[in-house]
Design a protein around this motif. Structure first.
Motif, short mmCIF file in Angstrom:
data_model
loop_
_atom_site.label_atom_id
_atom_site.label_comp_id
_atom_site.label_asym_id
_atom_site.label_seq_id
_atom_site.Cartn_x
_atom_site.Cartn_y
_atom_site.Cartn_z
N ASP A 204 1.13 -1.40 0.14
CA ASP A 204 -0.08 0.09 -0.03
C ASP A 204 0.84 1.17 0.05
O ASP A 204 1.65 1.34 0.86
CB ASP A 204 -0.94 -0.15 1.23
N PRO B 170 -6.56 -0.59 0.66
CA PRO B 170 -6.96 -1.31 -0.72
C PRO B 170 -6.47 -2.87 -0.42
O PRO B 170 -5.49 -3.17 0.22
CB PRO B 170 -6.24 -0.61 -1.63
N ARG B 171 -7.33 -3.58 -1.24
CA ARG B 171 -7.03 -5.08 -1.20
C ARG B 171 -6.20 -5.47 -2.05
O ARG B 171 -5.50 -6.47 -2.28
CB ARG B 171 -8.37 -5.88 -1.19
N SER C 284 -9.84 3.61 -1.21
CA SER C 284 -9.16 3.92 -0.02
C SER C 284 -8.87 5.63 0.04
O SER C 284 -8.83 5.86 1.13
CB SER C 284 -7.57 3.19 -0.36
N GLU D 56 -9.98 0.05 -5.93
CA GLU D 56 -9.45 -0.19 -4.49
C GLU D 56 -8.70 1.24 -4.14
O GLU D 56 -8.96 1.61 -2.93
CB GLU D 56 -8.61 -1.30 -4.34
N TRP E 81 -7.68 -2.96 -9.01
CA TRP E 81 -6.78 -1.94 -8.14
C TRP E 81 -6.76 -0.62 -8.24
O TRP E 81 -6.85 0.23 -7.30
CB TRP E 81 -5.17 -2.29 -8.56
#
Length: 333
Positions: A90, A288-289, A281, A277, A274
């Protein structure tokens, strides 16, 4: 006495068990009492008499980024296994990773020099091995490429290595290990442990990116041998086999006797995910995953060579499938 940092993590906890079996005086750093319970759980995979082994450890509450708390930790220490690290993909965690992985390692090096430590083992990562498009297989000789495509974890682990090499210039013998994706028991909600949990619970998706994998017991075994050997001031890739995520996930499913993931993740799909995510975030405090770099790793294919460590200490790795079966046997039903 031997000092272990990161003793409450995957590598550190397995390392501590093996060190206690050799009857060495061992000191380990911890930050919270709760994390110590995870270490006891790891010890239970090896022995029924957990307390007998666990009682040999001198636990000290300290923070590797805080000099005053670490100074007394080094009293009487002659060997150090520096396993502590902050792992994240991250971008929001970049400053914290620099603090722990670079600044924390610099503190460890300074204190090791002052204490007259004889030898230090640093657990780095294959993330710190440079990419070389001209080579089919990555080795320790690959030059680091500090471009913007490197993620924060890779940058900070490489920065940590630079601090460790400074120790070698100040009279401390060092060895650096660069493990691949480490597969091991005990930490089911973090790192590679999540792979086992997700497959057990019914993971649907797989990817075909390729990277190096290694069992935690092999990582620990190699570290112990290297520290006892005359080898010094060298780095070693620790990879048992280069495999695709698909192969590893399928092997985990087979060991669990669960359905294999059946849906292949395509590049455009992970690209959309992504980005979504990232947006979530930004609008919330939720982590984020998936990040840009973790999405990229699902599809990138990099092979690593462990030939150097195999020749240096005649080391033989356990096959990944064998490791996976052992880890699955420890999984809590």
């Amino acid at each position: 006495m031997i000092l272990v940092t990161g003793g409450t993590g995957l590598v550190g906890s397995h390392l501590l068990y093996h060190l206690t079996q050799e009857n060495d005086a061992v000191r380990a750093v911890f930050r919270t009492e709760k994390s110590i319970d995870l270490v006891k759980n790891v010890f239970s995979y090896y022995t029924k008499d957990v307390d007998a082994s666990f009682s040999k450890i001198d636990w000290v509450k300290a923070d590797i980024t805080d000099v005053p708390s670490m100074i007394p930790v080094f009293e009487g220490i002659h060997e150090v296994y520096h396993c502590a690290a902050f792992i994240s993909f991250d971008p929001k965690d970049y400053r914290e990773m620099r603090k722990v992985n670079i600044h924390g390692t610099a503190i460890m090096v300074n204190l090791a020099i002052d204490a007259g430590v004889k030898k230090l083992c640093y657990v780095s990562s294959i993330a710190a091995i440079g990419d070389d498009e001209k080579k089919a297989i990555a080795t320790e000789e690959n030059e680091w490429n500090g471009d913007e495509n490197n993620h924060g974890y890779a940058i900070t682990k490489y920065g940590g290595e630079m601090e460790v090499w400074r120790a070698s210039q100040e009279g401390v013998d060092v060895v650096v290990v660069n493990p691949g994706v480490i597969l091991g028991s005990g930490f089911w909600n973090s790192g590679s442990g999540k792979l086992f949990t997700q497959v057990y619970e019914g993971l649907s998706f797989y990817a075909e990116g390729v990277t190096g994998f290694v069992g935690v017991e092999d990582v620990v075994k190699a570290m112990l041998i290297l520290m006892k050997s005359d080898v010094k001031n060298e780095r070693f890739i620790l990879v048992s086999e280069n495999k695709s995520f698909k192969e590893v996930l399928f092997a985990i499913a087979n060991a669990f006797k669960r359905p294999r993931p059946s849906k292949k993740v395509k590049k455009w799909q992970s690209g959309l995910f992504w980005r979504w995510e990232w947006l979530v975030s930004k609008l919330s405090a939720k982590k984020p995953r998936m990040s840009k770099h973790s999405a990229k790793s699902l599809h990138s294919k990099t092979n690593y060579s462990s030939e150097k460590v195999q020749k240096a200490i005649s080391f033989q790795f356990e096959e990944v499938e064998t490791t996976i079966k052992k880890v699955c046997d420890h999984f809590p039903d």
